[in-house]
Design a protein around this motif. Structure first.
Motif, PDB file in Angstrom:
ATOM      1  N   ARG A 276       1.149  -0.949   0.113  1.00  0.00           N
ATOM      2  CA  ARG A 276       0.033   0.147   0.070  1.00  0.00           C
ATOM      3  C   ARG A 276       1.347   1.106  -0.262  1.00  0.00           C
ATOM      4  N   LEU A 277       0.891   2.406  -1.202  1.00  0.00           N
ATOM      5  CA  LEU A 277       1.659   3.159  -1.462  1.00  0.00           C
ATOM      6  C   LEU A 277       1.302   4.467   0.341  1.00  0.00           C
TER       7      LEU A 277
ATOM      8  N   LEU B 110       6.543  -7.324  -6.579  1.00  0.00           N
ATOM      9  CA  LEU B 110       5.622  -6.972  -7.003  1.00  0.00           C
ATOM     10  C   LEU B 110       5.288  -7.766  -7.993  1.00  0.00           C
ATOM     11  N   SER B 111       4.280  -8.287  -8.318  1.00  0.00           N
ATOM     12  CA  SER B 111       3.672  -9.985  -8.968  1.00  0.00           C
ATOM     13  C   SER B 111       2.171  -9.200  -9.739  1.00  0.00           C
ATOM     14  N   GLU B 112       1.727  -7.863  -8.990  1.00  0.00           N
ATOM     15  CA  GLU B 112       0.196  -7.534  -9.672  1.00  0.00           C
ATOM     16  C   GLU B 112       0.331  -6.266  -9.467  1.00  0.00           C
ATOM     17  N   LEU B 113      -0.185  -5.127  -9.483  1.00  0.00           N
ATOM     18  CA  LEU B 113      -0.767  -4.006  -9.767  1.00  0.00           C
ATOM     19  C   LEU B 113      -2.087  -3.746  -8.784  1.00  0.00           C
ATOM     20  N   THR B 114      -2.607  -2.768  -8.348  1.00  0.00           N
ATOM     21  CA  THR B 114      -3.769  -2.561  -7.745  1.00  0.00           C
ATOM     22  C   THR B 114      -3.992  -1.055  -7.696  1.00  0.00           C
ATOM     23  N   PRO B 115      -4.952  -0.633  -7.603  1.00  0.00           N
ATOM     24  CA  PRO B 115      -5.007   0.965  -7.485  1.00  0.00           C
ATOM     25  C   PRO B 115      -4.293   1.556  -6.144  1.00  0.00           C
TER      26      PRO B 115
END
Length: 301
Positions: A217-218, A250-255
């Motif tokens: 989480r950014l 990182l294997s997958e992007l989220t918003p």
């Protein structure tokens, strides 16, 4: 009784002349043939006009037969190609599928190379280890994620100390006994670890999901700058972990960030190192603040 006639056909003058004429013509023909043969050997160009005329006469017939053969061959090739089209298409589909698999493998190798290059650029300094031990076991069937190590209070292990493998962070000590300790793994739902992207100073929190993965989480929300394959390391915030230790890829992007896989997978780890708390004063101060906040809440209630 009259005697039979003894006259034979060979006594006929006409027949004899015919036989003689045949022999004569055969002899003349043989002589003419020998003469023509000798002339063709001596002067080959003498019969060139005759051969050219014969070729001109035979050429249309040869062209017609060649056209018939060519048409028949073309028709046969068309029919053969039609019947073979199915097998050729199937072969081409198989080749395309193999090429697609090889492309996916090449992309995987490329991503692995990026990850390894990022790992090579991480900080290599090592703190003085409290203890080195074998990872006795870890939970994998429950929502909580713990591991157990074969060192405890008698070895100088204390609650909060980080636990590392040769690849990266495993978790931190949650409970201690005399000769063993329980470790809270990074993938536990109660685990929150401050991290940053290895390539720059993009900061985030790595939260356990309870399924073996981490949620990144950014802190600064907005346009997501992350990319699949990014390597995250400890930031040093919070005081438990020293900065620059590998955490996840990182294997997958989220918003708001992404989903990451652990670099140091507990199930594939045999030996671990227990290190001292990076900044004990910061951990103690955070604990004091948490106690004060809890006391305020109890008074308010």
């Amino acid at each position: 009784m009259a005697p039979p006639s003894s006259r034979r056909s060979s006594f006929s003058k006409k027949q004899q002349y015919s036989v003689f004429t045949g022999y004569l013509l055969a002899t003349l023909g043989a002589l003419a043939g020998l003469g023509l043969l000798a002339l063709s050997l001596w002067q080959p160009s003498t019969f060139q006009p005759l051969r050219g005329g014969a070729t001109d006469i035979a050429a249309p017939v040869g062209e017609a037969s060649a056209t018939v053969r060519s048409g028949g061959s073309s028709t046969w090739d068309t029919i053969t190609g039609y019947w073979r089209a199915g097998s050729q298409n199937a072969q081409l589909r198989d080749e395309v599928e193999v090429a697609r698999i090889q492309l996916a493998e090449a992309k995987a190798v490329e991503a692995e190379n990026r990850r390894l290059k990022a790992l090579l650029g991480l900080a290599t300094q090592q703190a003085d280890a409290i203890a080195t031990t074998r990872l006795v076991g870890s939970s994998s069937s429950s929502a909580r994620r713990f591991a157990y190590i074969g060192v405890g209070q008698s070895d100088g292990v204390q609650i909060g100390m980080p636990v590392h493998s040769e690849r990266g962070v495993i978790g931190r000590v949650l409970e201690t006994s005399r000769g063993s300790s329980r470790v809270l793994l990074l993938t536990d739902t109660e685990s929150v670890l401050p991290v940053r992207r290895a390539a720059d100073q993009t900061v985030a929190f790595a939260e356990g999901r309870g399924d073996g993965l981490l949620r990144i989480r950014l802190i600064n929300l907005g346009l997501n700058p992350l990319e699949v394959g990014d390597v995250f390391v400890t930031s040093g915030a919070g005081g438990y972990y020293r900065p620059g230790v590998a955490v996840a890829v990182l294997s997958e992007l989220t918003p708001d960030g992404g989903i990451a896989q652990l670099i140091a997978e507990p199930s594939a780890t045999n030996f671990v190192v227990v290190e001292p708390i990076y900044e004990p004063a910061a951990v103690e101060a955070a604990g004091v603040r948490a106690s004060e906040e809890l006391s305020d809440e109890e008074l308010a209630n």
